[in-house]
Design a protein around this motif. Structure first.
Motif, PDB file in Angstrom:
ATOM      1  N   PRO A  57      35.120  37.532  37.758  1.00 18.63           N
ATOM      2  CA  PRO A  57      34.503  36.357  38.826  1.00 18.63           C
ATOM      3  C   PRO A  57      33.620  36.910  39.684  1.00 18.63           C
ATOM      4  CG  PRO A  57      37.258  36.076  38.580  1.00 18.63           C
ATOM      5  CD  PRO A  57      36.785  37.304  38.240  1.00 18.63           C
ATOM      6  N   GLN A  58      33.903  38.250  40.171  1.00 16.47           N
ATOM      7  CA  GLN A  58      32.902  38.746  41.273  1.00 16.47           C
ATOM      8  C   GLN A  58      31.586  39.056  40.507  1.00 16.47           C
ATOM      9  OE1 GLN A  58      34.523  42.154  43.294  1.00 16.47           O
ATOM     10  NE2 GLN A  58      35.968  40.958  44.326  1.00 16.47           N
ATOM     11  N   VAL A  59      31.703  39.730  39.203  1.00 18.01           N
ATOM     12  CA  VAL A  59      30.470  40.103  38.573  1.00 18.01           C
ATOM     13  C   VAL A  59      29.607  38.907  38.138  1.00 18.01           C
ATOM     14  CG1 VAL A  59      29.728  40.712  36.010  1.00 18.01           C
ATOM     15  CG2 VAL A  59      31.571  42.096  37.497  1.00 18.01           C
ATOM     16  N   PHE A  60      30.457  37.892  37.788  1.00 15.38           N
ATOM     17  CA  PHE A  60      29.771  36.582  37.256  1.00 15.38           C
ATOM     18  C   PHE A  60      28.913  35.914  38.379  1.00 15.38           C
ATOM     19  CE2 PHE A  60      32.982  36.471  33.580  1.00 15.38           C
ATOM     20  CZ  PHE A  60      32.172  37.090  32.832  1.00 15.38           C
TER      21      PHE A  60
ATOM     22  N   GLN B  15      37.748  41.224  39.360  1.00 12.20           N
ATOM     23  CA  GLN B  15      36.720  41.910  38.832  1.00 12.20           C
ATOM     24  C   GLN B  15      35.383  40.950  38.238  1.00 12.20           C
ATOM     25  OE1 GLN B  15      38.345  45.644  36.586  1.00 12.20           O
ATOM     26  NE2 GLN B  15      35.856  46.168  37.337  1.00 12.20           N
TER      27      GLN B  15
END
Lengths: 128, 128
Positions: free
Chosen positions: A94-97, A92
DNA sequence: ACTAGTGTATTAATGACATATAACACTAAT
DNA sequence: ATTAGTGTTATATGTCATTAATACACTAGT
């Protein structure tokens, strides 16, 4: 219960169970709703619930007494916590960043959104 | 290109296109790879690529010149940016914050993870 | 023994997805 | 005109995931 359209129902049921365990609604050796009961409750076919339960059983989150029902496993909460955290950190976040990069959102902005969320949802009792 | 197993391929192709637009790889009136070309490149059936392109066309992200190819629309970047940001703020972020509650992760921890991510991925050129 | 409540297992129905083909139409370059 | 490259449309096919339907088996309480 209303389900989203982009994920299998049995996955969403699994998530529902996991969340209740995390919230402390169900503890060790507590009984979870029977397959039929939950199926009626969620307006879904019993087999769909069973599929969710089977998956959870395979992962030693719940166990079964034939003819009686399903129960929360000893270390269920710990296990779910570990799994969820791993998923959170490795998938989650890493995807957000990454998305933040694409959208030119910096960390300060993120903090603003967090404070906003914090304020809005002031109904946190964790365990009722 | 390697695809994840939990989402339709044509959706992942769509995402690929959107990301390249956000990154600035393709600007207004630039031509995107032809259906056949991209299909070969991604080792996928042309119809699958076409499905992705059709969706993008319906949303006025790309337009088409028959017999010539597909091109990036005038306000594509702006549009994609808006859509992505909306999705980020209304869907992604709330889920993350909610998950943080369940996992007892506070904002300071989140900042640690962010700094960590920032350090690791120091290959950010945005536009090559 | 009976009954109500539980899980189990098998099979069927449906729909989404991806692929394979093929025939067609338009455009640009030669 | 021809050719090669593009998109368009249609049909068929196969596979798989998901959900549903149904009949069966176990357990506890009476």
């Amino acid at each position: 219960m209303k389900f989203k359209n982009d994920r299998p129902i049995y996955i969403q049921i699994e998530k529902f169970i996991r969340e209740n365990i995390l919230k402390g609604k169900w503890g060790s050796d507590d009984r979870v709703p029977s397959i039929r009961e939950l199926a009626v409750d969620m307006e879904v076919n019993p087999n769909t619930v069973m599929r969710a339960y089977s998956e959870l059983q395979d992962q030693d989150i719940i166990y079964n007494k034939r003819g009686i029902g399903y129960f929360i496993n000893e270390n269920a909460r710990k296990k779910v916590m570990q799994q969820s955290k791993k998923n959170f950190l490795q998938k989650q976040l890493p995807q957000v960043f990454n998305q933040m990069e694409l959208l030119n959102i910096n960390f300060n902005e993120l903090e603003e959104y967090y404070r906003e969320y914090e304020t809005k949802g002031e109904d946190n009792e964790t365990i009722k």
